[in-house]
Design an enzyme around this catalytic site. Sequence first.
Site, PDB file in Angstrom:
ATOM      1  N   SER A 153       0.875  -1.187   0.000  1.00  0.00           N
ATOM      2  CA  SER A 153       0.000   0.000   0.000  1.00  0.00           C
ATOM      3  C   SER A 153       0.902   1.224   0.000  1.00  0.00           C
ATOM      4  CB  SER A 153      -0.864  -0.010   1.253  1.00  0.00           C
ATOM      5  OG  SER A 153      -1.491   1.238   1.437  1.00  0.00           O
ATOM      6  N   TYR A 166      -2.265  -0.711  10.271  1.00  0.00           N
ATOM      7  CA  TYR A 166      -2.355  -1.064   8.848  1.00  0.00           C
ATOM      8  C   TYR A 166      -1.099  -0.593   8.117  1.00  0.00           C
ATOM      9  CZ  TYR A 166      -4.073  -1.193   4.012  1.00  0.00           C
ATOM     10  OH  TYR A 166      -4.213  -1.435   2.667  1.00  0.00           O
TER      11      TYR A 166
HETATM   12  P1  NDP Z   1     -11.593  -5.953   0.666  1.00  0.00           P
HETATM   13  O1  NDP Z   1     -11.869  -5.612   2.080  1.00  0.00           O
HETATM   14  O2  NDP Z   1     -12.589  -5.600  -0.375  1.00  0.00           O
HETATM   15  O3  NDP Z   1     -11.276  -7.505   0.532  1.00  0.00           O
HETATM   16  C1  NDP Z   1     -10.420  -8.109   1.453  1.00  0.00           C
HETATM   17  C2  NDP Z   1     -10.544  -9.598   1.331  1.00  0.00           C
HETATM   18  O4  NDP Z   1      -9.734 -10.180   2.365  1.00  0.00           O
HETATM   19  C3  NDP Z   1     -11.967 -10.092   1.548  1.00  0.00           C
HETATM   20  O5  NDP Z   1     -12.246 -11.098   0.610  1.00  0.00           O
HETATM   21  C4  NDP Z   1     -11.922 -10.647   2.954  1.00  0.00           C
HETATM   22  O6  NDP Z   1     -12.803 -11.722   3.179  1.00  0.00           O
HETATM   23  C5  NDP Z   1     -10.493 -11.130   3.061  1.00  0.00           C
HETATM   24  N1  NDP Z   1     -10.088 -11.226   4.458  1.00  0.00           N
HETATM   25  C6  NDP Z   1     -10.041 -10.224   5.356  1.00  0.00           C
HETATM   26  N2  NDP Z   1      -9.714 -10.709   6.563  1.00  0.00           N
HETATM   27  C7  NDP Z   1      -9.547 -12.047   6.411  1.00  0.00           C
HETATM   28  C8  NDP Z   1      -9.239 -13.093   7.297  1.00  0.00           C
HETATM   29  N3  NDP Z   1      -9.078 -12.882   8.609  1.00  0.00           N
HETATM   30  N4  NDP Z   1      -9.151 -14.352   6.808  1.00  0.00           N
HETATM   31  C9  NDP Z   1      -9.358 -14.595   5.508  1.00  0.00           C
HETATM   32  N5  NDP Z   1      -9.678 -13.640   4.611  1.00  0.00           N
HETATM   33  C10 NDP Z   1      -9.780 -12.377   5.067  1.00  0.00           C
HETATM   34  O7  NDP Z   1     -10.189  -5.277   0.375  1.00  0.00           O
HETATM   35  P2  NDP Z   1      -9.450  -4.862  -0.988  1.00  0.00           P
HETATM   36  O8  NDP Z   1      -9.859  -5.747  -2.083  1.00  0.00           O
HETATM   37  O9  NDP Z   1      -9.556  -3.407  -1.120  1.00  0.00           O
HETATM   38  O10 NDP Z   1      -7.946  -5.143  -0.565  1.00  0.00           O
HETATM   39  C11 NDP Z   1      -7.148  -6.171  -1.107  1.00  0.00           C
HETATM   40  C12 NDP Z   1      -5.710  -5.880  -0.757  1.00  0.00           C
HETATM   41  O11 NDP Z   1      -5.306  -4.648  -1.381  1.00  0.00           O
HETATM   42  C13 NDP Z   1      -5.459  -5.693   0.737  1.00  0.00           C
HETATM   43  O12 NDP Z   1      -4.213  -6.266   1.054  1.00  0.00           O
HETATM   44  C14 NDP Z   1      -5.391  -4.188   0.895  1.00  0.00           C
HETATM   45  O13 NDP Z   1      -4.620  -3.823   2.004  1.00  0.00           O
HETATM   46  C15 NDP Z   1      -4.738  -3.783  -0.415  1.00  0.00           C
HETATM   47  N6  NDP Z   1      -4.932  -2.404  -0.818  1.00  0.00           N
HETATM   48  C16 NDP Z   1      -6.170  -1.982  -1.237  1.00  0.00           C
HETATM   49  C17 NDP Z   1      -6.337  -0.673  -1.685  1.00  0.00           C
HETATM   50  C18 NDP Z   1      -7.656  -0.178  -2.149  1.00  0.00           C
HETATM   51  O14 NDP Z   1      -7.756   1.029  -2.488  1.00  0.00           O
HETATM   52  N7  NDP Z   1      -8.693  -0.991  -2.227  1.00  0.00           N
HETATM   53  C19 NDP Z   1      -5.208   0.270  -1.722  1.00  0.00           C
HETATM   54  C20 NDP Z   1      -3.969  -0.279  -1.226  1.00  0.00           C
HETATM   55  C21 NDP Z   1      -3.857  -1.569  -0.813  1.00  0.00           C
HETATM   56  P3  NDP Z   1     -14.336 -11.470   3.602  1.00  0.00           P
HETATM   57  O15 NDP Z   1     -14.936 -10.647   2.501  1.00  0.00           O
HETATM   58  O16 NDP Z   1     -14.890 -12.830   3.708  1.00  0.00           O
HETATM   59  O17 NDP Z   1     -14.291 -10.724   4.901  1.00  0.00           O
END
Ligand code: NDP
Length: 246
Positions: A153, A166
């Site tokens: 990130s 985070y």
């Molecule tokens: P979302 O919150 O939309 O999706 C996150 C996913 O991770 C979900 O499918 C969620 O599952 C899963 N997850 C969270 N906690 C757990 C857990 N304890 N065990 C298993 N699965 C888990 O996030 P994004 O798609 O936005 O983010 C994806 C990645 O990109 C992350 O690493 C984030 O930090 C990074 N990122 C995102 C940005 C953005 O602008 N979106 C910018 C910079 C980085 P469930 O839905 O079942 O809870």
Amino acid sequence: MFSFSPQANCLSGKTILVTGAGDGIGKSAALAFAKLGAEIILLGKTTEKLESVYDKIVSLGYPEPAIVPLDMQGATKLHYQGMAETIEHNFGKLDGILHNASQLGTIMPFEQWPQDMLEKVMQVNVNAAFVMTQCLIPLLKKSDNASVIFTSSSVGRKAKAFWGAYAISKFATEGLMQLLADEFDNTKIRFNCINPGATATKMRATAYPAENANTIAQPDEIMPAYLYLMSDESLTVNGQSLDAQV
Ligand code: NDP
């Protein structure tokens, strides 16, 4: 946007594990990898979301995926060892991991960050990825060319006020990637990071509730960087941190 045009079926024959595959960027990546012929192992917390991605992949005629419902918050080394055994039994090897699942925690002043939230964010974003990777290394070694992608990130490169654990977890993610890239340099396993940049997902909406999601990138639009690092076009790329939106 990062520019890359993959060859059709360039991921055919590869088995790729995607964490957080039920939603957001992970869901888009799972579908994009499957479209290019990969067998995807969909790991995530909410079984219904994984089943919905499974159904979509099958209905589009892509290779049938596998589902691993797992809450990385409570998962231990034993869970990951069990998962590795199942992957070995079913696929014999692993060609890629997209470490994508993350917890945001709550954006708030440092002085208020509760210790239990610090521990929860670090557990999912860093510790789980560390132990999972450790357990899967033997399977990655069985691949002709394995690619491991960690998700970074912008606050993991330049920290920003109020982003708490985070931001720290994303610095640690970059560090873990660099350590592995160095330790496995000149092997068949490469390790890199992608910083997705602002992307319209649930996490982004939680961090920026007033933002209009139509003004930022959609998950499908940022896939070229992911496809590049997962494909054999990036065989010589190791220890890099790419921006999906450049
Ligand atoms: P979302 O919150 O939309 O999706 C996150 C996913 O991770 C979900 O499918 C969620 O599952 C899963 N997850 C969270 N906690 C757990 C857990 N304890 N065990 C298993 N699965 C888990 O996030 P994004 O798609 O936005 O983010 C994806 C990645 O990109 C992350 O690493 C984030 O930090 C990074 N990122 C995102 C940005 C953005 O602008 N979106 C910018 C910079 C980085 P469930 O839905 O079942 O809870």
